[in-house]
Design a protein around this motif. Structure first.
Motif, PDB file in Angstrom:
ATOM      1  N   ALA A 304       0.785  -1.213   0.146  1.00  0.00           N
ATOM      2  CA  ALA A 304      -0.002  -0.069  -0.227  1.00  0.00           C
ATOM      3  C   ALA A 304       0.670   1.294   0.069  1.00  0.00           C
ATOM      4  O   ALA A 304       0.497   2.174  -0.600  1.00  0.00           O
ATOM      5  CB  ALA A 304      -0.919   0.069   1.163  1.00  0.00           C
ATOM      6  N   GLN A 305       2.114   1.318   0.699  1.00  0.00           N
ATOM      7  CA  GLN A 305       2.876   2.634   0.808  1.00  0.00           C
ATOM      8  C   GLN A 305       3.418   2.936  -0.535  1.00  0.00           C
ATOM      9  O   GLN A 305       3.774   4.059  -0.647  1.00  0.00           O
ATOM     10  CB  GLN A 305       3.814   2.421   1.920  1.00  0.00           C
ATOM     11  CG  GLN A 305       4.964   1.307   1.490  1.00  0.00           C
ATOM     12  CD  GLN A 305       5.765   0.835   2.381  1.00  0.00           C
ATOM     13  OE1 GLN A 305       5.711   0.096   3.568  1.00  0.00           O
ATOM     14  NE2 GLN A 305       6.848   1.782   2.738  1.00  0.00           N
ATOM     15  N   TYR A 306       3.359   1.898  -1.432  1.00  0.00           N
ATOM     16  CA  TYR A 306       4.185   2.229  -2.935  1.00  0.00           C
ATOM     17  C   TYR A 306       3.028   2.519  -3.767  1.00  0.00           C
ATOM     18  O   TYR A 306       3.548   2.882  -5.169  1.00  0.00           O
ATOM     19  CB  TYR A 306       4.872   0.973  -3.268  1.00  0.00           C
ATOM     20  CG  TYR A 306       5.720   0.696  -2.315  1.00  0.00           C
ATOM     21  CD1 TYR A 306       7.216   1.256  -2.073  1.00  0.00           C
ATOM     22  CD2 TYR A 306       5.617  -0.756  -1.397  1.00  0.00           C
ATOM     23  CE1 TYR A 306       8.007   0.831  -1.310  1.00  0.00           C
ATOM     24  CE2 TYR A 306       6.786  -1.070  -0.594  1.00  0.00           C
ATOM     25  CZ  TYR A 306       7.901  -0.209  -0.319  1.00  0.00           C
ATOM     26  OH  TYR A 306       8.955  -0.619   0.504  1.00  0.00           O
ATOM     27  N   TYR A 307       1.740   2.238  -3.644  1.00  0.00           N
ATOM     28  CA  TYR A 307       0.794   2.642  -4.678  1.00  0.00           C
ATOM     29  C   TYR A 307       0.948   4.324  -5.180  1.00  0.00           C
ATOM     30  O   TYR A 307       0.786   4.217  -6.629  1.00  0.00           O
ATOM     31  CB  TYR A 307      -0.687   2.599  -4.321  1.00  0.00           C
ATOM     32  CG  TYR A 307      -0.911   1.104  -3.593  1.00  0.00           C
ATOM     33  CD1 TYR A 307      -0.355   0.119  -3.995  1.00  0.00           C
ATOM     34  CD2 TYR A 307      -2.077   0.752  -2.866  1.00  0.00           C
ATOM     35  CE1 TYR A 307      -0.592  -1.146  -3.634  1.00  0.00           C
ATOM     36  CE2 TYR A 307      -2.422  -0.563  -2.531  1.00  0.00           C
ATOM     37  CZ  TYR A 307      -1.672  -1.372  -3.053  1.00  0.00           C
ATOM     38  OH  TYR A 307      -2.027  -2.734  -2.527  1.00  0.00           O
ATOM     39  N   ASN A 308       1.229   5.232  -4.664  1.00  0.00           N
ATOM     40  CA  ASN A 308       0.998   6.491  -4.955  1.00  0.00           C
ATOM     41  C   ASN A 308       2.426   6.722  -5.649  1.00  0.00           C
ATOM     42  O   ASN A 308       2.426   7.571  -6.673  1.00  0.00           O
ATOM     43  CB  ASN A 308       1.090   7.561  -3.932  1.00  0.00           C
ATOM     44  CG  ASN A 308      -0.371   7.685  -3.398  1.00  0.00           C
ATOM     45  OD1 ASN A 308      -1.460   7.206  -4.140  1.00  0.00           O
ATOM     46  ND2 ASN A 308      -0.505   8.052  -2.132  1.00  0.00           N
ATOM     47  N   MET A 309       3.434   5.992  -5.454  1.00  0.00           N
ATOM     48  CA  MET A 309       4.640   6.186  -6.234  1.00  0.00           C
ATOM     49  C   MET A 309       4.655   5.502  -7.767  1.00  0.00           C
ATOM     50  O   MET A 309       5.127   5.944  -8.480  1.00  0.00           O
ATOM     51  CB  MET A 309       6.023   5.298  -5.372  1.00  0.00           C
ATOM     52  CG  MET A 309       6.152   5.791  -3.980  1.00  0.00           C
ATOM     53  SD  MET A 309       7.414   4.847  -3.372  1.00  0.00           S
ATOM     54  CE  MET A 309       8.837   4.831  -4.104  1.00  0.00           C
TER      55      MET A 309
END
Length: 460
Positions: A304-309
């Motif tokens: 989840a922490q990488y979705y915006n990246m």
């Protein structure tokens, strides 16, 4: 190799072996619990001074028995910048030719953080000159180039660490061992992302060379690639273009894919081999890497922490399936807005385990909630990886991410690119992981290597 390098390396090995030391040796040499002595410290040089190198340099400075002695970049302003920034309180020497740095400095190893297209050339020369090497991922631009690097490392007995730092994260290794030890039974399927491939450079009018570079620096920067007029998009956006990387961006085949595919190899216990066949499941399309619909992610979504990246990363994609000789199927199908962007999901007969960077999930959940779970990192994710390389320089053992392991993980990335380039939708391409060649696809074999520009051949 110079005599002083040999004697220095021997001194480090002796210090690591806990041989008794005479009482009259000065404390500055012996060190203390909080300060390493001179004979314990490993002297390294940094090559390729971009953002990634700066991160590694900062983490290296925090390790007591690491001494950064020199830095190098073919573009002189970058040398000046790091000397005036990170090196302002250090006694670093700056160079624009890494070979001169190795000849002049009493180094034990180098960190090779160059552009991908120059990485093999720099690393092979450095290893042939006596350097142990920490090599950024992806370690090579082609499968053949990577095999040459492995051969050079073995020929000169070099200690190598590829920059797939998940190999040194305790939680990742613990969960990988669960998979290998049969916690979820035989592995039937592994799910991993459908990463974005590289883009071809469209010729553009050249721009004036930036001020400060030494004469000929653009030729050195271009390295093995076609000599093109200078353009800032090449110098600073090189990982987007196929001549310099093979999908090096966020959610790119070699950018994030090397990490994800290396996690697959570690969990399956296939670190020194590869799949037996590769199938392109659909036509290649240029598209966004996910839908990115607004939704609340769950605790079990390790990525989840990488979705915006990954959002707005557009490029050529096409789902690929690989199969190993034991029947395990690797489905490279997941989008950038769901699932483990830097890891994978192992699906077995008795459950599933998802492993991402320093985060795991499982069904049943109890598989990963035991008291033996080592917990999350309390230091930078780079620190244990650098620590492992330094320890192995002293002991001469294989590192967690040895160059052979890096070759096999990088190969998965290039097999994806080759399957897409060949374009035989639904047709299995038979791959021999021993010879590292296709047995039924001459077009694929033609893409295993590429012609290097004169003057930038790899050392033999």
């Amino acid at each position: 190799m110079k005599t002083n390098k040999l004697s220095r390396r021997r001194a480090i090995q002796v210090a690591a072996s806990s041989i008794a030391i005479p009482y009259f040796v000065p404390k500055t040499v012996l060190g203390s619990p909080t300060r390493a002595g001179a004979n314990d410290r490993v002297r390294i040089g940094l090559i390729g001074l971009g953002a990634r190198c700066r991160s590694l340099a900062q983490d290296s400075l925090a390790i007591p028995d690491v001494e950064v002695a020199a830095v190098c970049d073919c573009f002189a302003p970058r040398v000046d910048s790091i000397l005036n920034d990170l090196g302002k309180d250090q006694s670093w020497t700056g160079y624009t030719d890494f070979r001169k740095m190795i000849e002049n400095e009493d180094l034990d190893g180098v960190m090779v953080e160059t552009t991908t297209h120059a990485r093999a050339w720099v690393a092979c020369h450095a290893m042939a000159m006596g350097m142990d090497a920490y090599i950024e991922k992806p370690m090579a631009l082609t499968i053949a180039e990577g095999r040459h690097m492995v051969n050079i490392a073995r020929k000169f007995n070099r200690v190598t660490q590829i920059g797939t730092q998940q190999r040194s994260i305790p939680l990742n290794n613990w969960a990988s061992d669960l998979v290998q030890d049969g916690a979820i039974g035989k592995i039937n399927v592994v799910m991993a992302p459908n990463f974005v491939g590289p883009v071809e450079w469209t010729p553009k009018p050249g721009q004036p060379l930036p001020a400060g570079g030494d004469e000929g620096w653009w030729d050195v920067w271009t390295n093995q690639a076609e000599m093109r007029p200078y353009h800032a998009e090449l110098q600073y956006g090189w990982n987007r273009w196929a001549s310099y990387d093979r999908g090096g961006r966020c959610f790119g085949v070699t950018g994030w894919g090397t990490h994800s595919y290396d996690q697959i190899q570690r969990g399956l216990g296939t670190s020194e081999t590869g799949p037996a066949e590769i199938v392109l499941d659909e036509p290649v399309r240029v598209e966004d890497c996910g839908k990115f619909d607004p939704r609340k992610s769950t605790d079990d979504e390790t990525g989840a922490q990488y979705y915006n990246m990954a959002k707005n990363v557009v490029g050529p994609r096409g789902k690929v399936t690989m199969r190993y000789a034991n029947g395990t199927e690797l489905r490279l199908h997941l989008d950038g807005d769901w699932g483990p962007g830097l890891g994978c999901i192992f699906i077995g007969e008795k459950g599933k385990i998802e492993i991402n960077r320093d985060k795991v999930a499982a069904n049943p959940r109890r598989l990963v909630t035991g008291s033996d779970n080592p917990g999350h990192l309390t230091v930078s994710e780079n620190t244990p990886h650098i620590r492992n390389w330094i320890d192995c320089i002293k002991t001469r053992e294989r590192c967690n991410a040895d160059i052979e392991y890096g070759q096999r993980s990088s190969s998965l990335c290039y097999l994806v690119n080759i399957a897409r380039a060949v374009g035989r939708v639904g047709e299995p391409l038979k791959w021999d992981p021993t010879t590292e060649r296709f047995t039924n696809c001459d077009e694929g074999n033609a893409l295993l290597s590429r012609t290097r520009r004169a003057g930038y051949e790899l050392p033999t």
